[in-house]
Scaffold this active site. Structure first.
Site, mmCIF file in Angstrom:
data_model
loop_
_atom_site.group_PDB
_atom_site.id
_atom_site.type_symbol
_atom_site.label_atom_id
_atom_site.label_comp_id
_atom_site.label_asym_id
_atom_site.label_seq_id
_atom_site.Cartn_x
_atom_site.Cartn_y
_atom_site.Cartn_z
ATOM 1 C CG ASP A 99 48.101 38.619 38.594
ATOM 2 O OD1 ASP A 99 47.973 39.721 39.165
ATOM 3 O OD2 ASP A 99 47.338 38.212 37.704
ATOM 4 C CE LYS A 137 44.640 36.590 39.241
ATOM 5 N NZ LYS A 137 43.826 37.520 38.485
#
Ligand code: C5P
Length: 333
Positions: A161, A25
């Protein structure tokens, strides 16, 4: 079957092997807000999933409770020595399996092979993505016994995350300590060049630096943004990247260190690399550049593929890990 998983049972004749992609990401925007009662900080961030991933292979084994994890690294994924030296129980994949087993009693033996491509400690969410993919794979192997909300609770306990990756969103507005995920559309027609400066960044240290920096500057961090500010940021995402109002709150703290105005010791030189990388990205045609997560990977946004390719070629003369990538929707859907 989700687009990023493949059943390799036809290829592996001995036992069905489940191959799962764990994408990287980027944080296009990352605001660090107030410190909560649990010691963690509230965040507001725009996460973008990338078409670049670790691959995890799950092979069921006959021995109950067996868990073997082996790692292979791709040449350019940076120095993984610290990661490989970790005791097994500190590995986030091990933690994810233990968490799933404790909650469900699903104790089938497993051999997990991980092909690491995402640099470790690079702010690209590699470990968190591996953990989320492990939860999803185990739930699949166990016949889908848990709903997403139960997996989300486990994800949150594994790291800030992890919930984003569990949702398999192309992009999302992420808030809380990372547990609130509002999927959004990924920007289109853009090319992302990742440049890792060759050193990892430790998240806890980055938060400490930020806190010292804010104290020194007497900067208040503020609470959550109102709806208007959030909407402004989300609207900007579909506009020209040259006008993106996005920021990464860790960056001024790192640059302050790089400029030597606080005693950073040897790491002072390391952070100077950010300044070099941003200058080179701009020179090479990036219309926006930023830092992902709590460092250390920087990214440049390009509107032309040829320019992005040329930039990669030139940047590779200085930095080992340089990668041209796209939002994960670019060719998976
Ligand atoms: O979630 P993760 O394991 O990456 O966090 C590492 C450390 O970073 C935490 O122990 C905490 O010190 C800090 N952190 C924080 N607020 C967050 C996420 C992490 O203060 N939202």
């Amino acid at each position: 079957m989700p687009a990023h998983t493949q059943n390799l049972s036809k290829i592996a004749k001995i036992a069905p092997v489940l191959a799962v992609r764990a994408p990287a990401k980027l944080n296009l925007h990352l605001a660090v807000k107030d410190r909560r009662a649990d010691g963690l900080h509230n965040l507001e961030s725009i996460f973008l999933s990338l078409a670049f991933w670790d691959t995890l292979y799950f092979e069921p084994a006959c021995e109950e409770k067996l868990l073997e994890i082996s790692m292979e690294k791709e040449k350019k994924s940076g120095n993984l020595a610290d990661f490989f030296a970790l005791p097994a129980e500190k590995n986030i994949i091990f933690k994810a399996v233990s968490c799933f087993r404790d909650k469900t009693g699903f104790n089938r033996g497993l051999r997990i092979r991980v092909k690491k491509r995402i640099p470790v400690g690079g702010g690209l969410g590699g470990g968190s993505s591996d953990a989320a993919s492990t939860l999803l794979a185990l739930n699949r192997l166990a016949g889908g016994i848990l709903p997403l909300c139960a997996l989300a609770e486990m994800a949150e306990s594994l790291g800030s995350d992890v919930p984003f990756f569990l949702h398999e969103a192309a992009a999302a507005w992420v808030s809380g300590r990372g547990e609130f995920i509002d999927p959004i559309e990924a920007p289109k027609g853009l090319f992302f060049v990742l440049v890792n400066p060759g050193f990892p960044s430790e998240t806890a240290r980055a938060f400490r630096l930020l806190s010292d920096f804010r104290e020194g500057q007497a900067t208040a961090c503020g609470g959550n943004s109102g709806h208007g500010e959030k909407q402004l940021l989300l609207n900007a995402l579909s506009g020209d990247p040259q006008n993106w109002p996005f920021k990464n709150d860790f960056l001024p703290a790192f640059l302050h260190l790089a400029k030597g105005s606080s005693g950073g010791g040897s790491s002072q030189n390391a952070e100077k690399a950010y300044l070099d990388i941003f200058a080179r990205l701009k020179e090479l045609g990036a219309v926006f550049s930023g830092l992902s997560g709590a460092g250390s990977t920087c990214f440049g946004v390009f509107t032309k593929m040829a320019e992005a390719k040329r930039a990669c070629k030139i940047l590779l003369e200085t930095w080992d890990f340089v990668k041209l990538t796209f939002p994960s929707t670019f060719y998976l859907r």
